[in-house]
Every structure is written in structure tokens, then in C-alpha cells.
Design a protein around this motif. Structure first.
Motif, PDB file in Angstrom:
ATOM      1  N   ALA A  31       0.840  -1.208   0.000  1.00 30.54           N
ATOM      2  CA  ALA A  31       0.000   0.000   0.000  1.00 30.54           C
ATOM      3  C   ALA A  31       0.869   1.250   0.000  1.00 30.54           C
ATOM      4  O   ALA A  31       0.566   2.226  -0.689  1.00 30.54           O
ATOM      5  CB  ALA A  31      -0.924  -0.006   1.207  1.00 30.54           C
ATOM      6  N   ARG A  32       1.945   1.230   0.758  1.00 37.51           N
ATOM      7  CA  ARG A  32       2.846   2.382   0.805  1.00 37.51           C
ATOM      8  C   ARG A  32       3.502   2.627  -0.558  1.00 37.51           C
ATOM      9  O   ARG A  32       3.712   3.765  -0.971  1.00 37.51           O
ATOM     10  CB  ARG A  32       3.907   2.164   1.879  1.00 37.51           C
ATOM     11  CG  ARG A  32       4.757   3.393   2.128  1.00 37.51           C
ATOM     12  CD  ARG A  32       5.699   3.216   3.291  1.00 37.51           C
ATOM     13  NE  ARG A  32       6.611   2.104   3.054  1.00 37.51           N
ATOM     14  CZ  ARG A  32       6.894   1.176   3.949  1.00 37.51           C
ATOM     15  NH1 ARG A  32       6.326   1.198   5.128  1.00 37.51           N
ATOM     16  NH2 ARG A  32       7.731   0.197   3.674  1.00 37.51           N
ATOM     17  N   GLU A  33       3.795   1.557  -1.266  1.00 37.79           N
ATOM     18  CA  GLU A  33       4.400   1.676  -2.595  1.00 37.79           C
ATOM     19  C   GLU A  33       3.379   1.997  -3.671  1.00 37.79           C
ATOM     20  O   GLU A  33       3.747   2.252  -4.816  1.00 37.79           O
ATOM     21  CB  GLU A  33       5.128   0.382  -2.953  1.00 37.79           C
ATOM     22  CG  GLU A  33       6.331   0.095  -2.084  1.00 37.79           C
ATOM     23  CD  GLU A  33       6.942  -1.260  -2.368  1.00 37.79           C
ATOM     24  OE1 GLU A  33       6.350  -2.037  -3.151  1.00 37.79           O
ATOM     25  OE2 GLU A  33       8.006  -1.547  -1.804  1.00 37.79           O
ATOM     26  N   GLY A  34       2.081   1.956  -3.309  1.00 36.72           N
ATOM     27  CA  GLY A  34       1.036   2.256  -4.276  1.00 36.72           C
ATOM     28  C   GLY A  34       0.762   1.126  -5.249  1.00 36.72           C
ATOM     29  O   GLY A  34       0.274   1.350  -6.355  1.00 36.72           O
ATOM     30  N   ARG A  35       1.041  -0.093  -4.850  1.00 37.90           N
ATOM     31  CA  ARG A  35       0.872  -1.241  -5.741  1.00 37.90           C
ATOM     32  C   ARG A  35      -0.433  -1.987  -5.531  1.00 37.90           C
ATOM     33  O   ARG A  35      -0.669  -3.005  -6.168  1.00 37.90           O
ATOM     34  CB  ARG A  35       2.055  -2.190  -5.565  1.00 37.90           C
ATOM     35  CG  ARG A  35       3.365  -1.538  -6.015  1.00 37.90           C
ATOM     36  CD  ARG A  35       4.585  -2.363  -5.708  1.00 37.90           C
ATOM     37  NE  ARG A  35       4.488  -3.697  -6.260  1.00 37.90           N
ATOM     38  CZ  ARG A  35       5.303  -4.687  -5.923  1.00 37.90           C
ATOM     39  NH1 ARG A  35       6.243  -4.485  -5.029  1.00 37.90           N
ATOM     40  NH2 ARG A  35       5.174  -5.876  -6.462  1.00 37.90           N
ATOM     41  N   LEU A  36      -1.301  -1.478  -4.634  1.00 30.72           N
ATOM     42  CA  LEU A  36      -2.614  -2.088  -4.417  1.00 30.72           C
ATOM     43  C   LEU A  36      -3.678  -1.144  -4.950  1.00 30.72           C
ATOM     44  O   LEU A  36      -3.770   0.008  -4.527  1.00 30.72           O
ATOM     45  CB  LEU A  36      -2.853  -2.354  -2.930  1.00 30.72           C
ATOM     46  CG  LEU A  36      -1.982  -3.425  -2.292  1.00 30.72           C
ATOM     47  CD1 LEU A  36      -2.271  -3.511  -0.808  1.00 30.72           C
ATOM     48  CD2 LEU A  36      -2.191  -4.760  -2.949  1.00 30.72           C
ATOM     49  N   ALA A  37      -4.487  -1.643  -5.862  1.00 27.02           N
ATOM     50  CA  ALA A  37      -5.524  -0.804  -6.474  1.00 27.02           C
ATOM     51  C   ALA A  37      -6.607  -0.480  -5.441  1.00 27.02           C
ATOM     52  O   ALA A  37      -7.085  -1.353  -4.728  1.00 27.02           O
ATOM     53  CB  ALA A  37      -6.149  -1.518  -7.658  1.00 27.02           C
ATOM     54  N   GLY A  38      -6.992   0.782  -5.368  1.00 24.61           N
ATOM     55  CA  GLY A  38      -8.073   1.215  -4.487  1.00 24.61           C
ATOM     56  C   GLY A  38      -7.660   1.463  -3.056  1.00 24.61           C
ATOM     57  O   GLY A  38      -8.508   1.702  -2.208  1.00 24.61           O
ATOM     58  N   VAL A  39      -6.380   1.404  -2.762  1.00 22.20           N
ATOM     59  CA  VAL A  39      -5.913   1.627  -1.391  1.00 22.20           C
ATOM     60  C   VAL A  39      -5.073   2.889  -1.364  1.00 22.20           C
ATOM     61  O   VAL A  39      -4.178   3.059  -2.168  1.00 22.20           O
ATOM     62  CB  VAL A  39      -5.049   0.425  -0.896  1.00 22.20           C
ATOM     63  CG1 VAL A  39      -4.518   0.689   0.493  1.00 22.20           C
ATOM     64  CG2 VAL A  39      -5.856  -0.836  -0.929  1.00 22.20           C
ATOM     65  N   LYS A  40      -5.403   3.757  -0.403  1.00 20.09           N
ATOM     66  CA  LYS A  40      -4.577   4.946  -0.227  1.00 20.09           C
ATOM     67  C   LYS A  40      -4.458   5.232   1.261  1.00 20.09           C
ATOM     68  O   LYS A  40      -5.286   4.814   2.065  1.00 20.09           O
ATOM     69  CB  LYS A  40      -5.157   6.150  -0.966  1.00 20.09           C
ATOM     70  CG  LYS A  40      -6.502   6.617  -0.500  1.00 20.09           C
ATOM     71  CD  LYS A  40      -6.927   7.797  -1.299  1.00 20.09           C
ATOM     72  CE  LYS A  40      -8.266   8.323  -0.788  1.00 20.09           C
ATOM     73  NZ  LYS A  40      -8.668   9.509  -1.504  1.00 20.09           N
ATOM     74  N   LYS A  41      -3.451   5.956   1.608  1.00 19.30           N
ATOM     75  CA  LYS A  41      -3.181   6.266   3.011  1.00 19.30           C
ATOM     76  C   LYS A  41      -4.249   7.197   3.540  1.00 19.30           C
ATOM     77  O   LYS A  41      -4.606   8.192   2.892  1.00 19.30           O
ATOM     78  CB  LYS A  41      -1.809   6.904   3.132  1.00 19.30           C
ATOM     79  CG  LYS A  41      -1.333   7.060   4.551  1.00 19.30           C
ATOM     80  CD  LYS A  41       0.109   7.528   4.548  1.00 19.30           C
ATOM     81  CE  LYS A  41       0.725   7.507   5.916  1.00 19.30           C
ATOM     82  NZ  LYS A  41       0.175   8.421   6.854  1.00 19.30           N
ATOM     83  N   ALA A  42      -4.759   6.904   4.709  1.00 19.07           N
ATOM     84  CA  ALA A  42      -5.789   7.745   5.310  1.00 19.07           C
ATOM     85  C   ALA A  42      -5.168   9.023   5.852  1.00 19.07           C
ATOM     86  O   ALA A  42      -4.088   9.018   6.437  1.00 19.07           O
ATOM     87  CB  ALA A  42      -6.485   6.998   6.432  1.00 19.07           C
ATOM     88  N   SER A  43      -5.855  10.131   5.632  1.00 22.60           N
ATOM     89  CA  SER A  43      -5.414  11.404   6.217  1.00 22.60           C
ATOM     90  C   SER A  43      -6.649  12.263   6.466  1.00 22.60           C
ATOM     91  O   SER A  43      -7.535  12.372   5.611  1.00 22.60           O
ATOM     92  CB  SER A  43      -4.453  12.114   5.259  1.00 22.60           C
ATOM     93  OG  SER A  43      -5.058  12.375   4.044  1.00 22.60           O
ATOM     94  N   TRP A  44      -6.717  12.849   7.638  1.00 22.56           N
ATOM     95  CA  TRP A  44      -7.836  13.710   7.972  1.00 22.56           C
ATOM     96  C   TRP A  44      -7.439  14.807   8.902  1.00 22.56           C
ATOM     97  O   TRP A  44      -6.392  14.903   9.396  1.00 22.56           O
ATOM     98  CB  TRP A  44      -9.020  12.915   8.544  1.00 22.56           C
ATOM     99  CG  TRP A  44      -8.734  12.154   9.788  1.00 22.56           C
ATOM    100  CD1 TRP A  44      -8.891  12.582  11.066  1.00 22.56           C
ATOM    101  CD2 TRP A  44      -8.223  10.815   9.884  1.00 22.56           C
ATOM    102  NE1 TRP A  44      -8.537  11.615  11.940  1.00 22.56           N
ATOM    103  CE2 TRP A  44      -8.120  10.501  11.258  1.00 22.56           C
ATOM    104  CE3 TRP A  44      -7.846   9.839   8.966  1.00 22.56           C
ATOM    105  CZ2 TRP A  44      -7.665   9.292  11.727  1.00 22.56           C
ATOM    106  CZ3 TRP A  44      -7.404   8.651   9.443  1.00 22.56           C
ATOM    107  CH2 TRP A  44      -7.301   8.369  10.794  1.00 22.56           C
TER     108      TRP A  44
END
Length: 99
Positions: A86-99
Motif C-alpha cells: 500500500a505504501r508503494e502504491g501497488r494495491l488498487a483502491g488503497v490509499k493512506k488515510a489522512s484527515w
């Protein structure tokens, strides 16, 4: 680790081979309208099936590392690999949460 992977693969293969027969025998065993003799025969036949053909003996494992704990089912990888991918951006539809 390799042995655990091979054992799990064998169990999955046995489960796929015996799944229909196991379901049929289980339904015969639990049907109260059938004679008790037929139900007991189904019970005995179910007991004679290979133990590893039962679905409960399978184990979820990471497809990349073979780790057996903390598997993210949606992606089929362990939590450690999930974070890395997920950190490398290699999973589709997953992004780091930020709020």
C-alpha cells in the motif's frame, strides 16, 4: 515454511476433490426423515473420508510469504505485506488515510 505451504496446498486439493461427497453425506446424516440405518451408514462413510479433506483444516496464508496470521482477506496478503504494498502504491483502491 515451505512444508507448511505444501501441506496447506495438499489440504486445499483434497478439499476440492471430496467437497461434493462430503456435502452429500452430511446432508444424509442430518436428514431426520431418513431411516436411522441409512443415516448411520452416511455417518460411517463420512468418518472414512480423509481427515485433511475437511474444509476447516485449511488455513488462510499470505500468497507472497506464506505467513499464516493476520491475513487481509480482500487482498490475500499478510498485514506486513499489505502495508508495504500500500505504501508503494501497488494495491488498487488503497490509499493512506489522512484527515
Amino acid at each position: 515454511m515451505l512444508y507448511a505451504l505444501l501441506k496447506d496446498r495438499r489440504r486445499r486439493l483434497l478439499h476440492s476433490l471430496y467437497e461434493r461427497r462430503r456435502l452429500l453425506l452430511r446432508s444424509l446424516r442430518e436428514n431426520r426423515s431418513l431411516p436411522s440405518r441409512l443415516r448411520s451408514q452416511a455417518f460411517r462413510a463420512l468418518a472414512l473420508l480423509p481427515r485433511d479433506s475437511s474444509g476447516t483444516r485449511r488455513r488462510n496464508r499470505c500468497t507472497l510469504t506464506g505467513r499464516s496470521r493476520a491475513i487481509v482477506r480482500r487482498f490475500g496478503v499478510s498485514r506486513l505485506r499489505f502495508r508495504l504494498l500500500a505504501r508503494e502504491g501497488r494495491l488498487a483502491g488503497v490509499k493512506k488515510a489522512s484527515w
